[in-house]
Motif scaffolding. Sequence first.
Motif, PDB file in Angstrom:
ATOM      1  N   GLN A 159       0.840  -1.197   0.000  1.00  0.00           N
ATOM      2  CA  GLN A 159       0.000   0.000   0.000  1.00  0.00           C
ATOM      3  C   GLN A 159       0.874   1.246   0.000  1.00  0.00           C
ATOM      4  O   GLN A 159       1.714   1.431   0.880  1.00  0.00           O
ATOM      5  CB  GLN A 159      -0.907   0.004   1.236  1.00  0.00           C
ATOM      6  CG  GLN A 159      -1.908   1.143   1.258  1.00  0.00           C
ATOM      7  CD  GLN A 159      -2.918   0.989   2.386  1.00  0.00           C
ATOM      8  OE1 GLN A 159      -3.554  -0.061   2.527  1.00  0.00           O
ATOM      9  NE2 GLN A 159      -3.054   2.019   3.197  1.00  0.00           N
ATOM     10  N   GLU A 161       0.863   5.529  -0.286  1.00  0.00           N
ATOM     11  CA  GLU A 161       0.059   6.737  -0.147  1.00  0.00           C
ATOM     12  C   GLU A 161       0.253   7.663  -1.362  1.00  0.00           C
ATOM     13  O   GLU A 161      -0.598   7.790  -2.211  1.00  0.00           O
ATOM     14  CB  GLU A 161       0.441   7.463   1.156  1.00  0.00           C
ATOM     15  CG  GLU A 161      -0.413   8.669   1.483  1.00  0.00           C
ATOM     16  CD  GLU A 161      -1.793   8.323   2.029  1.00  0.00           C
ATOM     17  OE1 GLU A 161      -2.519   9.249   2.401  1.00  0.00           O
ATOM     18  OE2 GLU A 161      -2.145   7.127   2.056  1.00  0.00           O
ATOM     19  N   GLU A 240      -2.941   5.234  -2.948  1.00  0.00           N
ATOM     20  CA  GLU A 240      -4.098   5.581  -2.144  1.00  0.00           C
ATOM     21  C   GLU A 240      -4.480   7.045  -2.264  1.00  0.00           C
ATOM     22  O   GLU A 240      -5.642   7.408  -2.116  1.00  0.00           O
ATOM     23  CB  GLU A 240      -3.809   5.269  -0.666  1.00  0.00           C
ATOM     24  CG  GLU A 240      -3.523   3.809  -0.369  1.00  0.00           C
ATOM     25  CD  GLU A 240      -4.739   2.930  -0.603  1.00  0.00           C
ATOM     26  OE1 GLU A 240      -5.841   3.313  -0.167  1.00  0.00           O
ATOM     27  OE2 GLU A 240      -4.584   1.870  -1.235  1.00  0.00           O
TER      28      GLU A 240
END
Length: 310
Positions: A159, A161, A240
Motif C-alpha cells: 500500500q 500513499e 491511495e
Amino acid sequence: MKRHRKKRALLIGTAVLVVLVVAVNQWKKRKAVAVLREYSARFSQEGTPNATALSMQHVYFGVEKKPHGVLLIHGIPSSTSTFSGLCDRLEKEGIPHVAPMLTGFGNTELNLLPNVAYEDWLRDALNAYDTLAECAEKVSIVSTSTGSLVATWLSGQRQVEHLVLVVPNFSPGPSAARFKRILETPVASQALRGVMPYKFSDPEDYADQSRFRYPFHEVNSTRQMFLLQDEIGPEQIRVEAGIFLMFGADDSTVSTGELGALLEKKASEEGVLYEAFEYEAAHRLLQGAVAEEVRSQIVELLGRRPVAAR
C-alpha cells in the motif's frame, strides 16, 4: 624435433585441461541452478523476487509508529547520495525515511554489476518498504529515473500513499533507445558485453562531487534496466492518495512523451490526486540550480491530503 613434439603435446594437454575445467564448471553451475529452482519451488515466492517468502528480512521495531514515512528509490548508475539534500529536509520535518542502495550500485568494487538481475532491485525495495512500514502508518515513495520502475512495481505489492516520480524512466531517450535495441538482441548483447562491457559517460555528467554515481553504464545492468522497462508501465501504478510527475524541459535521457496524459488518466480512474511539474533543467532535478525548489515541492506534496473516497 623431439623437444618440439613434447612442447606441442604439453600445450595441447594444457588446452584440453582448461576446456575440461571450464566444461565441468559450467555443468556444475547449470546443475546448481536446476537444483535450486526445484528446491525453491517448494516455498511460496509470490511477491518476493529472487528470494522465497522464508528468506526475506524480518523486522520488528516495537515502537509507536509515525503517521507517515517516505521510501526513496534512486536511479542507475547513481546511488542513495541522489537524495542527500532531500533527506536533510525530511529529517527536519521529523519524517522517517529509508533510501535503500540498489544491488550493484554505490560500491567501489564492480563484482556485483555484471551479475545483477532487475529482480534484485525489486527485492531491495520490498525489503526497504517493509522496514519502513514498521515505524510508519502510511508510506509514500519518491523515486528518480529507473527507480520509478521499481517504485511502480512496488505500488502493486504494498500500500502506497503518494507516488512522486522524478524524471521517471518508463521510456528511453533517443540515444538510449538505440542502445536498448542492441542489448535486446541476444547475440549483439553478448558481443557488446565481451567487446565493450562499459559505456563511459560524459565527464560533465559526474563532475558533481555532492553525490556518488558510476562514471559509466555497465552492459549487464543497463540491459536489466531495459528489461525492467519492458515489464513495468505507468498503468500498473496503484496508490491511495496521489501521483505526482516532475520532469525537466531539457531532459534527453528519458522520454516523457505522453506520460503526463497517461498518469492523469490513471489518477482519474483511481480517484486520486495528480499534478505535473516542469522545470528548466535536464535529468538531474535533485542536483543543480532547481534542486532546492524541487525538494521543497516534494516535501509539500507529501503533505497533501488524499481525495475523498470514491
